[in-house]
Design an enzyme around this catalytic site. Structure first.
Site, mmCIF file in Angstrom:
data_model
loop_
_atom_site.group_PDB
_atom_site.id
_atom_site.type_symbol
_atom_site.label_atom_id
_atom_site.label_comp_id
_atom_site.label_asym_id
_atom_site.label_seq_id
_atom_site.Cartn_x
_atom_site.Cartn_y
_atom_site.Cartn_z
ATOM 1 C CG HIS A 72 23.268 96.871 52.061
ATOM 2 N ND1 HIS A 72 22.309 97.280 51.101
ATOM 3 C CD2 HIS A 72 24.218 97.806 51.833
ATOM 4 C CE1 HIS A 72 22.713 98.252 50.448
ATOM 5 N NE2 HIS A 72 23.820 98.564 50.603
ATOM 6 C CE1 TYR A 200 15.642 90.389 46.288
ATOM 7 C CE2 TYR A 200 16.492 91.618 48.203
ATOM 8 C CZ TYR A 200 16.551 90.448 46.937
ATOM 9 O OH TYR A 200 17.889 90.095 47.139
ATOM 10 N N PRO A 292 17.549 84.326 40.566
ATOM 11 C CG PRO A 292 17.697 86.133 39.096
ATOM 12 C CD PRO A 292 17.498 84.518 39.072
ATOM 13 C CE LYS A 296 21.284 83.273 49.982
ATOM 14 N NZ LYS A 296 22.282 84.290 50.694
ATOM 15 C CE1 TYR A 384 18.213 88.859 50.064
ATOM 16 C CE2 TYR A 384 20.213 89.583 51.161
ATOM 17 C CZ TYR A 384 19.377 89.633 50.099
ATOM 18 O OH TYR A 384 19.476 90.302 49.053
#
Ligand code: RFL
Ligand code: PHB
Length: 389
Positions: A72, A200, A292, A296, A384
């Site tokens: 991704h 998200y 979460p 990570k 990220y």
């Protein structure tokens, strides 16, 4: 029994460490409290940093991941009815791998079987003795029968509820914790994901996350009360709530179906210091927990494994203790940066029970800023995809 490195916990941290040590001819035995089926039944992480992908390659366990995993190069972030894309590759030159923790663990067990590596399941009442000076002695029971294992070192990879952390005396151990006033209700369903990328979502009704395992298996989460039980949420109630929290354009495409797993996870930030006591080293969830949001947990466990693997290799192949002596400090430096990111992203995306109108405006302003500011996007993308080891 004797070994060089005793590993407590047969989750992803313990198995990855065992397989990496094997590549350097360092012997280890893994002690796991549950059965293999139980460990492989847990549905957890789904997003892997390149650092972890690299460690799986080094351990010789990455073939299926490269075949079945999905790279991704960005993620979607929504608030109210707006949505924008954060492009990881544009900002960092890197991407993340979508491949379930369950599959990572399955691949590690398969590799362990192949080399005839020892894993003891159903171990109970583990006690770690003489960890401060060594050699370490580990006493435990299998089917009620007392057993003993002697080792040069012990790696505590036994998760948040394990025994390793508690072996460090209270006057040495410091713990830092933040418990969030909500949980995540997660559903796994055999339906195509709503989008090719993760979403998200910050909505006035609370946080939601649309994730996936493959093109026919979706993983969705919604923020819920910690008083809720999974059985309080029918599938229909879950889908209705999820649709309220993601942009209407996405909700219109959402394919729903029966859940094949439903569970509630608490959200916690937690760090133990130090991560080493004599010949005992803590790794992964045994030493730290992140909420979460941002994916990570497993990835930070992997960076600990990397540092410990380097340290033990240096000890056994170069007769040098520098890596061992520096393990805790080195691992913690990265842990705290990851804790900061997970805390920041959680704070930005969730609805807090005591949130004021002002607090909500601050979240929206920060999301607007992130949407339009290159530097903010780059900072988030770097965290990220994973900070360097
Ligand atoms: P684990 O996986 O908890 O494994 C520890 C193992 O030790 C065993 N054990 C013992 N064995 C012997 N004696 C004892 N006394 C023992 N006590 C415990 C346990 O049975 C277990 O098998 O820890 P490890 O290996 O450090 O791995 C950590 C990860 O599992 C965890 O950080 C992630 O799952 C967190 N996480 C995520 N991380 C990510 O990087 N990306 C994600 O997308 C992501 N999503 C998630 C997550 C965690 C979640 N939950 C349920 C907490 C999503 C969720 C919902
Ligand atoms: C998951 O797919 O389980 C997942 C993905 C991203 C997260 C957390 C969990 O931030």
């Amino acid at each position: 029994m004797k070994t060089q490195v005793a590993i407590i916990g047969g989750g992803p941290s313990g198995l990855l460490l065992a397989q990496l040590l094997h590549t350097k001819g360092i012997d280890s035995i893994v002690l796991e409290r549950k059965t293999r089926d139980y460990v492989l039944g847990r549905i957890r992480a789904g997003v892997l940093e390149q650092g972890l992908v690299g460690l799986m390659e080094q351990a010789g366990c990455a073939e299926r991941m490269h075949r079945e995993g999905f790279l991704h190069s960005g993620t979607l972030i929504s608030y109210d009815d707006q949505m924008f894309r954060l492009d990881f590759t544009e900002h960092t030159g890197r991407a993340v791998m979508v491949y379930g923790q369950t599959e990572v663990t399955r691949d590690l067990y398969a590799a362990r079987d192949k080399i005839g590596g020892q894993v003891e399941f159903n171990v109970a009442d583990v006690v770690i003795n003489s960890a401060e000076q060594g050699p370490v002695e580990i006493c435990y029971k299998i089917e009620g029968k007392p057993q003993k294992l002697e080792a040069d070192f012990v790696a505590g990879c036994d998760g948040f509820h394990g025994v390793s952390r508690k072996t460090i005396p209270e006057d040495v151990r410091r713990e830092y914790e933040k418990v969030y006033p909500f949980g995540w209700l997660g559903v796994l369903s055999e339906t195509p994901p709503v989008n090719d990328e993760l979403i998200y979502a910050n909505s006035p009704h609370g946080f939601a996350l649309c994730s996936m395992r493959n093109d026919q298996l979706s993983r969705y989460y919604i923020q819920c009360s910690m008083q809720d039980q999974p059985s309080d949420w029918s599938d229909e109630a879950f889908w209705t709530e999820l649709k309220r929290r993601i942009p209407a354009s996405e909700a219109a495409n959402l394919v729903t179906g029966p859940s094949i797993e439903k569970s509630i996870a608490p959200l916690r930030s937690f760090v133990t210091e130090p991560m080493r006591w004599g010949r005992l080293f803590l790794c992964g969830d045994a030493a730290h927990i992140v909420p979460p949001t941002g994916a990570k947990g497993l990835n930070t466990a992997a960076s600990d494994v990397h540092y410990l693997f380097q340290a033990l290799t240096q000890f056994y192949t170069e007769d040098c203790s520098d890596g061992i002596d520096g393990y805790s400090e080195k691992a913690l430096r990265r842990v705290w940066k990851t804790e900061r990111f997970s805390w920041w992203f959680s704070s930005l995306m969730h609805r807090y029970p005591d949130q004021s109108e002002f607090d909500r405006k601050m979240q929206i302003a920060e999301l607007d800023f992130l949407r339009s500011n290159e530097a903010a996007q780059k900072a988030m993308a770097e965290c990220y995809v994973g900070l360097p080891y």
